[in-house]
Write an enzyme that holds these catalytic residues in place. Structure first.
Site, mmCIF file in Angstrom:
data_model
loop_
_atom_site.group_PDB
_atom_site.id
_atom_site.type_symbol
_atom_site.label_atom_id
_atom_site.label_comp_id
_atom_site.label_asym_id
_atom_site.label_seq_id
_atom_site.Cartn_x
_atom_site.Cartn_y
_atom_site.Cartn_z
ATOM 1 N N VAL A 222 0.852 -1.185 0.000
ATOM 2 C CA VAL A 222 0.000 0.000 0.000
ATOM 3 C C VAL A 222 0.892 1.241 0.000
ATOM 4 O O VAL A 222 1.803 1.335 0.821
ATOM 5 C CB VAL A 222 -0.908 0.018 1.260
ATOM 6 C CG1 VAL A 222 -1.829 1.226 1.248
ATOM 7 C CG2 VAL A 222 -1.709 -1.280 1.360
ATOM 8 N N CYS A 223 0.645 2.150 -0.910
ATOM 9 C CA CYS A 223 1.465 3.372 -0.973
ATOM 10 C C CYS A 223 1.259 4.187 0.300
ATOM 11 O O CYS A 223 0.141 4.599 0.630
ATOM 12 C CB CYS A 223 1.099 4.221 -2.184
ATOM 13 S SG CYS A 223 1.962 5.816 -2.176
#
Lengths: 129, 95, 121
Positions: free
Chosen positions: A77-78
């Site tokens: 997940v960024c």
């Protein structure tokens, strides 16, 4: 073949996560591997552990976790996209002086470098947005 | 190269896809892009020599499957979707 | 033919209407920061990100023009716009920031073929 997926749509707002999940199942059942899934932009909402859809709807987060458990698919997940949208791990919450958190393993907060690396490493790279 | 479109046939995304399309490319219409079945004059059907496919399950869910069949448009199941990605090293999504 | 280490980032959304533009530019910047070569193509609404007269509007809004100005510092010098996009928006090239290359729309298919990796935003 090794596949990498980029998901940029939020569950229950966009059809993208569901299309990606359907594709992922199909690609795995044909004997390919999925090296990783990168959640970016509104796609970060797929990781929220507070997600509670009604019982007759698919829980998208649980579907991703199942994919991880059965096929060892990395769920990245960024971190920048997540934090600004109110999604964070316990560690990040502490760092920002917050009580609550909603990202837990197997989802991992990571940087955009991971996305570039995934795209370079995979034989096929696909966006669902 | 495989182009995946998931927006309606007259969307900005669809127009941009058509500008980027090369003759030997393949196009897969998924999600709202399957509405293209309703438009026989859509540029994607006529202008290019590219092969255009529809994702069957999205055509079914959106109520255009039988019309696609009557028109003889090429439909692919999820397995066919995967095959298209096997055949094309590069894949671009238009959304 | 393919330039293995080059990435094409395609910007297709206008500033302020969503975060898609900004987070797309972030991918270009990170690519460059990691030493990769990157070109930016502005299609459709994306061309609005290049209007030089943009400035901060409502208080609290984050402007995108400073990010566009930063691209050169990251050695991202290839900013491409197809002529048809400019025509469609009635924008002339003197309304755009410095360093934009206007390309014939007919070159788009070969442009997309040329890059090893393309990311659409």
């Amino acid at each position: 073949m090794e596949y990498g997926l980029l998901i940029m749509g939020a569950p229950y707002s966009s059809a993208a996560p569901h299309s990606a999940l359907r594709f992922a199942s199909a690609v795995l059942s044909k004997g390919h591997r999925i090296a990783g899934i990168f959640f970016y932009q509104d796609g970060v909402h797929n990781a929220s552990s507070l997600m509670t859809p009604p019982q007759d709807e698919l829980n998208m987060r649980e579907a991703w976790i199942e994919l991880h458990q059965q096929h060892n698919v990395a769920l990245d997940v960024c971190i920048a996209a997540a934090l600004r949208r109110g999604l964070m791990s316990e560690l990040e919450a502490k760092r920002h002086g917050l009580v609550n958190f909603n990202i837990e393993a197997p989802f991992e907060l990571t940087g955009l470098g991971q996305l570039l690396e995934l795209q370079q490493r995979c034989d096929r790279f696909m966006t669902f947005a | 190269m495989l182009h995946i479109l998931n927006k309606p046939p007259h969307s900005d995304a669809a127009k941009q896809l058509l500008l980027a399309l090369s003759a030997d490319d393949t196009v897969l219409l998924i999600e709202d892009a399957v509405q293209a079945v309703l438009y026989p004059d859509w540029q994607g059907w006529t202008v290019s020599s590219a092969a255009v496919f529809l994702l069957a399950e999205d055509a079914v869910s959106r109520g255009v499957y039988s019309l696609a069949n009557v028109k003889g448009l090429p439909l692919v199941e999820m397995d066919g979707f995967v095959e298209l990605t096997e055949q094309n090293e590069r894949i671009i999504s238009w959304y | 033919m393919t330039r293995e280490n080059e990435r094409l980032v395609v910007i297709r959304h206008a500033p302020y209407s969503s975060n898609q533009l900004r987070e797309g530019l972030d991918v270009a910047l990170v690519t460059a920061a990691f030493g990769g070569s990157v070109s930016l193509l502005f299609l459709g609404q994306g061309v609005l990100a290049l209007l030089k007269e943009q400035t901060v509007g409502a208080p609290g809004q984050k402007a995108t023009l400073p990010t566009i100005d930063m691209l050169e510092m990251y050695d991202i010098e290839n900013l491409l716009v197809p002529a048809e996009t400019l025509q469609a928006f009635n924008i002339t090239s003197d309304q755009l920031v410095e360093g934009v290359t206007v390309i014939p729309t007919s070159e788009l298919p070969s442009l997309f073929q040329r890059y090893a990796s393309v990311l659409n935003f």
